[in-house]
Design an enzyme around this catalytic site. Structure first.
Site, PDB file in Angstrom:
ATOM      1  N   THR A 376       0.852  -1.159   0.000  1.00 26.54           N
ATOM      2  CA  THR A 376       0.000   0.000   0.000  1.00 26.54           C
ATOM      3  C   THR A 376       0.896   1.219   0.000  1.00 26.54           C
ATOM      4  OG1 THR A 376      -1.525  -1.309   1.273  1.00 26.54           O
ATOM      5  CG2 THR A 376      -1.845   1.074   1.363  1.00 26.54           C
ATOM      6  N   THR A 394      -3.747   0.899  -2.837  1.00 24.42           N
ATOM      7  CA  THR A 394      -3.148  -0.410  -2.558  1.00 24.42           C
ATOM      8  C   THR A 394      -3.486  -1.454  -3.604  1.00 24.42           C
ATOM      9  OG1 THR A 394      -2.926  -2.123  -0.847  1.00 24.42           O
ATOM     10  CG2 THR A 394      -5.119  -1.241  -1.167  1.00 24.42           C
ATOM     11  N   ASP A 418      -8.559  -9.489   1.905  1.00 22.66           N
ATOM     12  CA  ASP A 418      -9.062  -8.615   2.981  1.00 22.66           C
ATOM     13  C   ASP A 418     -10.482  -8.974   3.414  1.00 22.66           C
ATOM     14  OD1 ASP A 418      -6.808  -7.163   3.456  1.00 22.66           O
ATOM     15  OD2 ASP A 418      -7.408  -5.407   2.322  1.00 22.66           O
ATOM     16  N   SER A 447     -11.302  -2.571   4.707  1.00 17.42           N
ATOM     17  CA  SER A 447      -9.937  -2.042   4.632  1.00 17.42           C
ATOM     18  C   SER A 447      -9.532  -1.400   5.953  1.00 17.42           C
ATOM     19  CB  SER A 447      -9.884  -0.985   3.531  1.00 17.42           C
ATOM     20  OG  SER A 447      -8.613  -0.364   3.499  1.00 17.42           O
ATOM     21  N   SER A 448      -8.218  -1.288   6.154  1.00 17.11           N
ATOM     22  CA  SER A 448      -7.706  -0.503   7.287  1.00 17.11           C
ATOM     23  C   SER A 448      -7.146   0.838   6.835  1.00 17.11           C
ATOM     24  CB  SER A 448      -6.579  -1.272   7.993  1.00 17.11           C
ATOM     25  OG  SER A 448      -7.046  -2.496   8.468  1.00 17.11           O
ATOM     26  N   GLY A 468       0.624  -0.428   5.649  1.00 12.43           N
ATOM     27  CA  GLY A 468       0.977  -1.258   6.805  1.00 12.43           C
ATOM     28  C   GLY A 468      -0.134  -2.169   7.291  1.00 12.43           C
ATOM     29  N   GLY A 469      -1.126  -2.441   6.432  1.00 14.54           N
ATOM     30  CA  GLY A 469      -2.179  -3.397   6.814  1.00 14.54           C
ATOM     31  C   GLY A 469      -2.848  -2.984   8.112  1.00 14.54           C
TER      32      GLY A 469
HETATM   33  O1  DON Z   1      -6.886  -2.227   2.677  1.00 14.42           O
HETATM   34  C1  DON Z   1      -6.186  -2.727   3.543  1.00 14.42           C
HETATM   35  O2  DON Z   1      -6.373  -2.577   4.721  1.00 14.42           O
HETATM   36  C2  DON Z   1      -4.982  -3.552   3.112  1.00 14.42           C
HETATM   37  N1  DON Z   1      -5.219  -4.116   1.827  1.00 14.42           N
HETATM   38  C3  DON Z   1      -3.753  -2.699   3.151  1.00 14.42           C
HETATM   39  C4  DON Z   1      -2.508  -3.475   2.799  1.00 14.42           C
HETATM   40  C5  DON Z   1      -1.273  -2.831   3.218  1.00 14.42           C
HETATM   41  O3  DON Z   1      -1.277  -1.807   3.839  1.00 14.42           O
HETATM   42  C6  DON Z   1      -0.019  -3.541   2.872  1.00 14.42           C
HETATM   43  N2  DON Z   1       1.103  -2.672   3.065  1.00 14.42           N
HETATM   44  N3  DON Z   1       1.982  -2.487   3.616  1.00 14.42           N
END
Ligand code: DON
Length: 565
Positions: A376, A394, A418, A447-448, A468-469
């Site tokens: 992301t 992302t 997700d 999503s986060s 950062g998920g």
């Molecule tokens: O939308 C979300 O929450 C995840 N797909 C985000 C993924 C993410 O941040 C990966 N990166 N570092």
């Protein structure tokens, strides 16, 4: 873990890189600022601002440029969210999150025994949702751009970067080399991301992407139809057919980005404007700030044991609610008002034991909830007119599914991961989910991502967000706290090492140098389990005050770059 070993592990991770040293000064500009995960993309954005474009024009141009210069996360084949606060006081939040294809169903990733098939939602053609970025970016331009710049004007810089190429940074060369075996397995990825003579990429190599250049050209000429219909759509559907994927022409033609009502909250003199569902970010940042205000968080020193204990207890309660209540609002009644209310925060905060950890197994989501109607990238932009734009976008994990569309030059997301593939089975970020986030055709996966804008006494103050998920939400929370109550400058606030907890697993993840050894010991005595963690999001942010516009590129990502004018 024994405190001594914990501290040693933190030292080892910090030696391996990604450490916080004394932070340099943020970049100061008079009029406008762009901070993104790519020097070239940032420069594209600044050039648009210098031509008199507004922050939305620049955000769209940066979005397309990142699809070229930051292929692990920037994208045409994924989705994102844009939060904007305009100079006239209006606000909009645009949702261009991917949707589940129409043939998707709740048990898509389960075998005949009802067990999740490992990898299916992450590195196959079935992992992709219907991409939303192109529709979202062009909708933003159409509705909120300055009107001075055409679709072609904002896409042209990306076309040039794709056709003429740009010198690979050490960081991007090594990222591409690291995914070489994944790219080898798919013809579209091979043609775009493996060097023609098969050698590893080296820093300084010129990286051109001719297929991607053609795709961008079609979008510049035909707008969303250049992507969702015609040759690019044909290429996506052929790619799907090559690998048993399920995205159809009809799915592509039906994709539509959507405006949503922003989530709002207050924290002292600060007003928070953030992304609502299908993001969980805005809801939980506001919910956690509400609880922290009740717990008088401003009275505690930065990252002392009392401070981190309060953060952790607040985080575990918010993430328990996330697992139960959050999903696509078009399919699930998300109790946003209740979750962001002061009353609910008081109820939760009052139940926190201020001296010892509450085991996460004892925390349930707020059951009284009334029903109501890695990779992301984040970039922040401020223009000379006082418009503020915060975008997180992302394709989910690094380089998404790893599968690029043959002949079209862009990677497909693996955003379907997700969704909650099955209650009780965590996704790639260890997040749990339930009915609210079960797979349904046309539904957006939870999503986060938390692109956020903060006003202070009504004036523009902070543009913030992060990849950062699951750690995105707590990263944004800590940057808000670092600026609002610890009075850090924006670079310090972004660089300051972080902690994170998310209800399950019941641990506090700790970045190197985030906690002093005595704090670790005290937290462990309170019953917390701590775990060192090396990878954190690049939270490119901007702070505005009477002295100017301050940009902070997050050094956690090798190429991040802030520039203003
Ligand atoms: O939308 C979300 O929450 C995840 N797909 C985000 C993924 C993410 O941040 C990966 N990166 N570092």
């Amino acid at each position: 873990m024994d405190a001594k070993y914990f501290v040693m592990a933190l030292v080892l991770i910090s030696l391996a890189g990604n450490a916080w040293a004394a932070s340099p000064a943020p970049v100061l500009a008079e009029k406008g600022m762009v901070v993104s995960d790519s020097r070239e993309a940032t420069e594209v954005g600044v050039a648009i601002l210098e031509r008199g474009g507004n922050a939305v024009d620049a955000a769209v141009a940066v979005g397309f440029a990142l699809a070229v210069t930051h292929p692990s996360a920037g994208n045409l084949g994924g989705g994102g969210f844009m939060v904007a606060h305009m100079a006239d006081g209006s606000t909009f939040t645009l949702d261009y999150r991917e949707t589940a294809p129409s043939a998707a169903h709740r048990d898509l990733y389960l075998d005949e025994h009802g067990e999740v098939i490992p990898g299916l939602s992450r590195n196959t053609h079935l992992a992709s949702g219907v991409p939303g970025s192109v529709d979202g970016l062009l909708r933003a331009l159409r509705d909120h751009g300055s009107g001075k710049l055409s679709q072609r004007d904002v896409i042209e810089p990306a076309i040039k970067l794709a056709r003429r190429g740009f010198p690979l940074s050490r960081f991007l060369a090594s990222a591409l080399n690291g995914y070489c075996s994944t790219f080898e397995a798919h013809p579209g990825s091979r043609e775009s991301f493996i060097k023609s003579n098969g050698d590893p990429w080296r820093a300084g190599d010129r990286f051109t992407q001719s297929s991607l250049g053609k795709t961008l050209q079609r979008i510049a000429k035909n707008g969303p139809d250049g992507f969702y219909r015609g040759p690019v759509a044909d290429a996506i559907v052929s790619e799907m057919q090559r690998g048993n994927g399920i995205i159809t022409h009809a799915d592509l033609a039906a994709y539509a980005s959507k405006y949503r009502e922003p989530v709002r909250g207050t924290f002292g003199e600060h007003e928070i404007i953030s992304m609502p569902p299908p993001s969980s970010g805005g809801v939980h940042v506001v919910q956690m700030l509400n609880m922290l205000a009740k717990l008088s968080i401003a009275d505690y020193g930065w990252n002392g044991s009392d401070y981190v204990h309060r953060l952790t207890e607040v985080q575990r309660r918010a993430y328990a609610d996330r697992a139960e209540h959050l999903g696509d609002p078009d399919f699930w009644d998300v109790p946003v008002t209740m979750l962001t209310s002061a009353e609910y925060a008081t109820e939760l905060a009052d139940a926190i034991d201020l001296t010892s950890a509450t085991p996460s197994v004892e925390i349930d989501a707020g059951s009284a909830a009334p029903r109501e109607g890695n990779d992301t990238t984040h970039y922040s932009i401020v223009d000379q007119f006082g418009n503020l734009v915060s975008v997180t976008t992302t394709i989910n994990l690094g380089f998404g599914s790893g599968i690029a569309v043959q002949g079209a030059g862009f990677l497909l997301n693996n955003e379907m991961d997700d969704f909650s593939a099955k209650p009780g089975v965590p996704n790639a970020f260890g997040l749990l989910g339930n009915e609210a986030n079960a797979i349904e055709p046309g539904k957006r996966m939870l999503s986060s991502m938390t692109p956020t804008i903060v006003l202070k006494n009504g004036d523009p103050y902070l543009v913030v967000g992060s990849p950062g998920g699951s750690t995105i939400i707590t990263t944004v929370l800590q940057i808000i706290l670092n600026t609002a109550i610890h009075k850090m400058d924006v670079q310090e606030a972004v660089s300051a090492p972080r902690v994170h907890s998310q209800w399950m697993p019941d641990v506090i993840a700790v970045e190197p140098r985030a906690l002093q050894p005595d704090v670790v010991q005290r937290l462990e005595r309170m019953g917390h389990v701590l775990e060192p963690r090396g990878k954190w999001g690049s939270a490119n942010s901007i702070l505005i005050n009477s002295r100017g516009v301050w940009g902070a590129a997050d050094s956690r990502q090798g190429n991040s770059f802030a520039a203003g004018y």
